[in-house]
Design a protein around this motif. Structure first.
Motif, PDB file in Angstrom:
ATOM      1  N   VAL A 194     -59.425   6.963  -1.201  1.00 37.64           N
ATOM      2  CA  VAL A 194     -58.473   8.309  -2.104  1.00 37.64           C
ATOM      3  C   VAL A 194     -59.582   9.682  -1.480  1.00 37.64           C
ATOM      4  CG1 VAL A 194     -59.666   8.246  -4.533  1.00 37.64           C
ATOM      5  CG2 VAL A 194     -57.288   9.418  -3.804  1.00 37.64           C
ATOM      6  N   ALA A 195     -59.179  10.743  -1.539  1.00 36.26           N
ATOM      7  CA  ALA A 195     -59.663  12.358  -0.613  1.00 36.26           C
ATOM      8  C   ALA A 195     -60.610  12.484  -2.126  1.00 36.26           C
ATOM      9  CB  ALA A 195     -59.416  13.041   0.021  1.00 36.26           C
ATOM     10  N   LEU A 196     -61.929  13.287  -1.886  1.00 32.03           N
ATOM     11  CA  LEU A 196     -62.581  13.861  -2.341  1.00 32.03           C
ATOM     12  C   LEU A 196     -62.457  14.896  -3.488  1.00 32.03           C
ATOM     13  CD1 LEU A 196     -65.232  14.504  -3.795  1.00 32.03           C
ATOM     14  CD2 LEU A 196     -65.870  15.965  -2.078  1.00 32.03           C
ATOM     15  N   ALA A 240     -60.575  15.831   3.712  1.00 31.72           N
ATOM     16  CA  ALA A 240     -60.759  14.913   4.212  1.00 31.72           C
ATOM     17  C   ALA A 240     -61.181  14.179   4.631  1.00 31.72           C
ATOM     18  CB  ALA A 240     -60.422  15.434   5.555  1.00 31.72           C
ATOM     19  N   THR A 241     -62.379  13.910   2.624  1.00 34.32           N
ATOM     20  CA  THR A 241     -63.425  12.892   3.201  1.00 34.32           C
ATOM     21  C   THR A 241     -63.587  12.198   1.976  1.00 34.32           C
ATOM     22  OG1 THR A 241     -64.358  15.298   3.997  1.00 34.32           O
ATOM     23  CG2 THR A 241     -65.530  13.689   2.871  1.00 34.32           C
ATOM     24  N   ARG A 242     -63.655  10.649   1.669  1.00 35.09           N
ATOM     25  CA  ARG A 242     -63.493   9.642   0.470  1.00 35.09           C
ATOM     26  C   ARG A 242     -64.119  10.197  -0.281  1.00 35.09           C
ATOM     27  NH1 ARG A 242     -62.307   4.405   1.507  1.00 35.09           N
ATOM     28  NH2 ARG A 242     -61.893   4.391   3.133  1.00 35.09           N
TER      29      ARG A 242
ATOM     30  N   GLY B 606     -54.472  14.830  -4.432  1.00 39.50           N
ATOM     31  CA  GLY B 606     -53.786  16.121  -4.193  1.00 39.50           C
ATOM     32  C   GLY B 606     -54.120  17.316  -4.344  1.00 39.50           C
ATOM     33  N   CYS B 607     -54.700  17.434  -2.887  1.00 36.40           N
ATOM     34  CA  CYS B 607     -55.040  17.930  -1.921  1.00 36.40           C
ATOM     35  C   CYS B 607     -54.179  19.647  -1.620  1.00 36.40           C
ATOM     36  CB  CYS B 607     -56.130  17.925  -0.903  1.00 36.40           C
ATOM     37  SG  CYS B 607     -55.005  17.506  -0.018  1.00 36.40           S
ATOM     38  N   LYS B 608     -53.031  19.140  -2.196  1.00 36.58           N
ATOM     39  CA  LYS B 608     -52.039  20.061  -1.833  1.00 36.58           C
ATOM     40  C   LYS B 608     -51.771  20.298  -0.608  1.00 36.58           C
ATOM     41  CE  LYS B 608     -52.414  21.643  -6.535  1.00 36.58           C
ATOM     42  NZ  LYS B 608     -53.374  22.527  -7.439  1.00 36.58           N
ATOM     43  N   THR B 609     -52.098  20.169  -0.009  1.00 35.05           N
ATOM     44  CA  THR B 609     -52.507  20.976   2.338  1.00 35.05           C
ATOM     45  C   THR B 609     -50.829  20.733   1.871  1.00 35.05           C
ATOM     46  OG1 THR B 609     -54.884  20.063   2.386  1.00 35.05           O
ATOM     47  CG2 THR B 609     -52.770  20.600   4.475  1.00 35.05           C
ATOM     48  N   CYS B 610     -50.236  19.804   2.008  1.00 35.40           N
ATOM     49  CA  CYS B 610     -48.593  19.478   2.819  1.00 35.40           C
ATOM     50  C   CYS B 610     -47.625  20.281   1.643  1.00 35.40           C
ATOM     51  CB  CYS B 610     -48.058  17.735   2.457  1.00 35.40           C
ATOM     52  SG  CYS B 610     -48.387  17.565   0.716  1.00 35.40           S
ATOM     53  N   VAL B 611     -48.318  20.276   0.149  1.00 31.11           N
ATOM     54  CA  VAL B 611     -47.368  21.010  -0.271  1.00 31.11           C
ATOM     55  C   VAL B 611     -46.797  22.374   0.354  1.00 31.11           C
ATOM     56  CG1 VAL B 611     -45.964  22.081  -2.767  1.00 31.11           C
ATOM     57  CG2 VAL B 611     -48.292  20.015  -2.442  1.00 31.11           C
ATOM     58  N   GLY B 612     -46.976  23.475   0.459  1.00 32.01           N
ATOM     59  CA  GLY B 612     -46.704  24.987   1.432  1.00 32.01           C
ATOM     60  C   GLY B 612     -46.319  25.282   2.467  1.00 32.01           C
ATOM     61  N   LEU B 613     -46.844  23.745   2.891  1.00 22.62           N
ATOM     62  CA  LEU B 613     -45.980  23.682   4.575  1.00 22.62           C
ATOM     63  C   LEU B 613     -44.309  22.997   4.664  1.00 22.62           C
ATOM     64  CD1 LEU B 613     -49.365  21.566   6.008  1.00 22.62           C
ATOM     65  CD2 LEU B 613     -49.022  23.605   6.439  1.00 22.62           C
ATOM     66  N   CYS B 614     -44.122  22.313   4.099  1.00 27.58           N
ATOM     67  CA  CYS B 614     -42.756  21.804   4.626  1.00 27.58           C
ATOM     68  C   CYS B 614     -41.720  22.688   4.565  1.00 27.58           C
ATOM     69  CB  CYS B 614     -42.536  20.770   3.322  1.00 27.58           C
ATOM     70  SG  CYS B 614     -41.259  20.618   2.988  1.00 27.58           S
ATOM     71  N   PRO B 615     -41.025  22.879   5.705  1.00 25.36           N
ATOM     72  CA  PRO B 615     -39.999  23.516   5.757  1.00 25.36           C
ATOM     73  C   PRO B 615     -38.857  23.422   5.034  1.00 25.36           C
ATOM     74  CG  PRO B 615     -40.713  22.656   7.878  1.00 25.36           C
ATOM     75  CD  PRO B 615     -41.593  21.957   7.395  1.00 25.36           C
TER      76      PRO B 615
END
Lengths: 340, 671
Positions: A194-196, A240-242, B606-615
């Motif tokens: 899972v990522a950092l 993007a890192t483990r 849980g980095c949330k990168t995707c959340v705001g991107l979804c059109p």
């Protein structure tokens, strides 16, 4: 029952991985007590002939750090492969190519010319030769290969210990598992998949709708010690890192540079990190995007810092001093389940 | 979701057995590609158990080949090498399903659009076709067993915009028994058409054909009409939208006002005070007003910007006194309604080009330069001059110039043709000549009259003695070059038929302004999650085959918001949009995309990168578990989150890395 035999070896690396073993501190004594070290050039005086004298498969595990660049490294890792039940790619360089892997941005000839001929401190410009006659006889130097390869591009690898260097806790876990004979599926990366961000103390402060207007380098700002570094414009590769390192860089207010490598479903860490970061750039018009993107001064060195030889690209190619993409005979990983 | 579906998948009886079907498409493919060679090649590929060719795979016998092979167990996965997914993917998926398996165990190799149509050399084309087949075979072997999914549809419909497009769509649906919410931001429906005097080419009185439909809207039991209202929020997805509508206060209760207009007479202002928007500022209105006599609903509006009571708090309120129904309520505030609908029709119309952007035409500088829309109001019996053509200085024109293509067909502004200006300019030429007897000069680039009765109308105008001068106008000036030009506006233009520059002195200039997107198009686009073309009009799903659909299922387009069009085309499109919405609602369920994204919760950091991107706002972040989640009913399968997910936790059905890489390797391994 005799203690399991263990070997340590270093290839193209900085020595940090060796330090990491010593970093086990008092635990190192437990390790030394539990195993029988048969080869460790940096610390113990064994010779190659000692390894050659072992039966095939006699070594329980070889921990090999560093990327592979020379004929000598190839010979030794092939020997260790033969003599070992398990081979562990130890650290980012062995797994992914690591920092030495960035040498794949240059050709062999460019590197030799720069180091032995063009640098201002070089006087005679003599190029190294693989064979040289001296009064005492004929001397041999290892061949400097065309490109840097990951360990599993040279020999089959059973396990991967990520990190630059691998975190002590992960090393201890791996060695314990080995001694106790509780080995996971071959091909496993011995760290959480899972990522950092999952273990980042700043995760809660990362906004849901992050839009990056600019990128800054750590020396350009005094980063807020609580807020998500990416949200402050620092190129943190944590997403993007483990995980598995405990985010010490982030705790020290420095962005993650990606040394723990990609998670299991990612084939190319640099491409994935680039894709993720690019998707967060605020402007949508080409000029606006270019303006933000050009603030990333060294894109290859940033996104592929530890993984260029393992990436789909492997090395620089093309007519401008590069050469056609043809990694020298990649060897399939033993497990095949993990990305190479 | 994936796990559930896979669990329900019937046994695939061992490994993949792939059937490859190569289509001749008459000579479309077979004329260039050696189909036989492609079939022979396909037989050599791993997992391929059947390879056949057929003249038209999309025909019933062609589809039957697939169904039979599936039923007999010869194959369990299907590759058709033919046209393109846009054309026939649905057809062959259906055939695969008819054969008794998941429609998604199918992959298309496009050897027509991507090969035979674009590759001249037969040998190259054949090799390329083989590569595409190899790619599809490798890919389909990795396809998952997915069930088609459906979601129920709410039977009500939202129509946004109360011009002729919205009115027609709403009435069509209401007549079919569907409940319609018609939302219009002005205080009356009618749109631009209500401003026109007559319509081309029949010269029907616009009001005579429009107002009965406006009344029908108001009277219809299946229509909820909300004027002076805007849609402020849309959520949900096709078949199940939730829409929030804001009602602006008109300070008059709609349920009480009868439209007797006694209040307007009684207003303390004896004369109009502020520019009348409906008459484009050519007249003045009072703070309490109604845009035009047939306004629907016939309810007056109080404009707080100019009303003395709102501005000073001191007014005898003679309007309130005059109202026998006690309809005034100065305490009104914004109110909101939230409704559920299954489909949405956007009919938000257009605005006209602002000719101030072309300073050389003098609009805003010379009082006697008008826009075509202003002239419509001047010609209208209910307009500011009761239909008399009286200029701003009170004089009557004896010579009038009409300049076509103002803002249209002009790379500086809009490269496109606005489609209606030629015809309405000819109509205005006819009517101005009829009303004033003036000499009329139309300056045109080309006359575009492609419609029923249009060319005939043009011919009629020509015979009426209107002067048509072919050439773009350089400028309108009041600088006289000769004594005869003194006191006139002079139109300078090149007459390309005579091959000379001309100066025509006139008293009145009419600028045939083009049609452009509404100024808030971008906001509306975002609100309804659709897209706009480069010129800013809403984009239809397919320019030919899906002209009223959008890329957001359940959202349809009607009228000029999709692009300039005249009234007949607008009404036709509105009818089509209503029919499409009706078809969707009456089916009761909508098919959902299979290629949706899903997030592996264990791997999500849980980095949330995707959340705001979804059109499509399909991703939510679960704060408690610190994981992102895709609502697969809302997901359209665009793949943005999958590409962006930095740890590979977001994956997409039918577009896994393994499938895509297998496809690439298929092409490359063969090449």
């Amino acid at each position: 029952m005799s203690k399991p035999k263990v070997a340590f070896y270093w290839c193209a690396s900085c020595g940090g991985c060796e330090e990491a073993v010593v970093d086990l501190a008092e635990q190192v004594l437990d390790v030394v007590g539990a195993v029988d070290i048969v080869f460790w050039p940096v610390a113990l005086d064994f010779k190659v002939a000692d390894v050659e004298a072992l039966a095939d498969g006699e070594i329980a595990a070889s921990f090999i750090n560093g990327a592979v660049r020379t004929s000598e490294q190839r010979e030794i890792v092939e020997l260790l492969r033969r003599k070992s039940k398990a081979v562990v790619a130890f650290g980012a360089c062995a797994w992914l190519g690591g920092i030495p892997g960035l040498a794949n941005l240059r050709t062999r000839e460019e590197i030799l010319a720069e180091v032995y001929r063009d640098l201002p401190s070089v006087a005679d410009g003599a190029m190294p030769r693989e064979e040289v006659e001296v009064p005492e006889g004929r001397l041999h130097l290892p061949r400097f290969d065309e490109d840097v390869r990951t360990l599993d591009q040279v020999i089959p690898v059973d396990y991967y210990l990520p990190g630059c260097p691998p975190p002590v806790a992960l090393i201890a876990q791996a060695v314990t598992a080995l001694v106790e004979g509780r080995l996971p599926e071959p091909g496993t990366v011995l760290a959480p998949d899972v990522a950092l961000c999952s273990e980042c103390p700043r995760r809660a402060t990362k906004p849901e709708d992050l839009k990056l207007e600019r990128f800054v380098r750590p020396q350009e700002i005094v980063a807020d010690p609580e807020t998500c570094l990416l949200a402050q414009g620092l190129l943190c590769l944590g997403p993007a890192t483990r995980a598995g390192c405990g985010a010490p860089c982030v705790a020290a207010n420095m962005p993650c540079t990606g040394c723990m490598g990609p998670t299991g479903r990612v084939r190319d860490q640099g491409a994935k990190a680039l894709s993720a970061i690019a998707s967060l750039i605020a402007p949508s018009d080409p000029e606006g995007v270019a303006k933000v993107a050009e603030q990333i001064l060294d894109p290859v060195g940033t996104f592929y810092r530890y993984s260029l030889p393992a990436s789909l690209l492997h090395r620089r190619v093309g007519t401008d001093g590069g050469r056609p993409a043809e990694p020298s005979e990649p060897v399939a990983a033993a497990g095949g389940g993990e990305p190479r | 979701m994936a796990e559930e579906l896979t669990a329900r998948a019937p046994s695939l009886n061992g490994g993949p057995r792939i059937g490859v079907y190569v289509c001749h498409c008459g000579l479309n493919i077979a004329g260039t590609v050696d189909v036989q060679a492609v079939v022979e090649f396909a037989r050599t590929l791993p997992n391929v158990t059947v390879a056949r060719e057929y003249r038209f795979m999309c025909s019933d016998p062609g589809q039957e080949l697939i169904e039979q092979d599936l039923r007999e167990g010869l194959v369990n996965r299907v590759v058709v090498a033919s046209c393109s997914p846009l054309m026939h993917e649905a057809t062959f998926r259906r055939a695969t399903a008819e054969g008794g398996t998941s429609p998604y165990l199918f992959q298309m190799a496009s050897i027509r659009e991507l090969v035979s149509w674009v590759t001249a050399d037969p040998e190259d084309a054949t090799e390329k076709a083989k590569a595409h087949v190899a790619a599809a075979v490798r890919r389909v072997a990795l396809h998952e067993y997915l069930e088609p999914r459906e979601a129920p549809v709410h039977p009500d419909v939202l129509v946004v915009g109360g011009g002729i497009a919205g009115i027609h769509a709403a009435l069509t649906l209401a007549d079919a028994g569907k409940h319609v919410y018609l939302v219009e931001r002005e205080s009356t429906i009618g749109g631009h058409m209500a401003m026109f005097d007559k319509t081309f080419p029949t010269l029907d009185c616009a009001a005579c054909i429009l107002t009965p439909k406006m009344s029908a809207v108001r009277a219809h039991p299946n229509i909820t009409l909300w004027t002076y209202s805007d849609v402020v929020e849309v959520s949900g997805y096709t078949g199940d939208f939730t829409v929030r509508v804001r009602h602006r206060p008109r300070y008059v209760r709609e349920d009480l006002c009868t439209g007797c207009l006694a209040c307007i007479d009684a207003c303390v202002h004896k004369q109009g005070k502020v520019p009348d928007e409906f008459n484009l500022g050519l007249s003045k209105r009072k703070p309490v007003y109604i845009p035009f006599p047939q306004a629907t609903p016939p309810v007056v509006v109080v404009d707080p910007e100019s009303c003395i009571w709102f501005k000073t708090g001191k007014c005898p309120q003679t309007c309130v006194e005059a109202c026998e129904r006690d309809a005034f309520d100065f305490t009104q505030t914004e109110t909101f309604d939230e409704v559920k609908v299954g489909a949405i029709i956007l009919a938000t119309g257009f605005r006209t080009f602002d000719p101030r952007r072309i300073p050389e035409y003098g609009y805003g500088r010379y009082p006697n330069v008008y826009t075509s829309l202003e002239v419509e109001r001047l010609l209208n019996a209910a307009g500011p001059t009761a239909g008399e053509i009286v200029l701003r200085d009170g004089s009557r024109p004896t010579a009038i110039g009409i300049i076509h293509c103002v803002g249209s067909r002009d790379v500086r502004f809009h490269a496109y043709c606005s489609r209606v200006c030629c015809m309405y300019s000819l109509k205005l030429a006819h009517m101005l000549r009829e009303r004033t007897g003036a000499e009329i000069y139309n300056f045109y680039i080309d006359i575009r009259a492609p419609g029923k009765g249009y060319e005939e109308f043009y011919d009629k105008i020509l015979r009426e003695g209107v002067h048509l001068i072919r050439g773009r106008v350089a400028e309108v000036t009041d600088e006289a070059a000769t004594p005869e030009e003194e006191g006139h506006l002079v139109i300078r233009a090149e007459d390309t038929l005579l091959g000379m520059a001309r100066r025509i002195p006139v008293d009145m200039v009419v600028l045939a302004v083009g049609l452009e997107p509404q100024p808030d198009t971008e906001d509306v686009r975002r609100l309804f999650n659709i897209s706009c073309g480069g010129e800013g009009f809403f984009t239809e799903r397919h320019p030919k085959l899906a002209p009223v659909s959008t890329f957001t299922d359940g959202v349809f387009l009607a009228g000029a918001c999709q692009g300039p069009k005249d009234i007949p085309d607008t009404v036709a499109q509105a009818g089509a949009a209503a029919a499409e919405a009706l078809a969707m609602i009456d089916r009761g369920a909508v098919a959902l995309e299979a290629n949706t994204a899903h997030i592996d919760e264990e791997r999500c950091s849980g980095c949330k990168t995707c959340v705001g991107l979804c059109p499509f706002s399909a991703i939510t972040f679960d704060e408690e578990r610190q994981k992102a989640r895709v609502n697969e009913v809302v997901c359209k399968g665009c793949g943005i989150c999958v590409a962006a997910c930095p740890s590979g936790a977001a994956q997409q059905h039918l577009f896994t890395d393994e499938q895509i890489l297998a496809e690439i390797e298929g092409v490359l391994a063969y090449v």
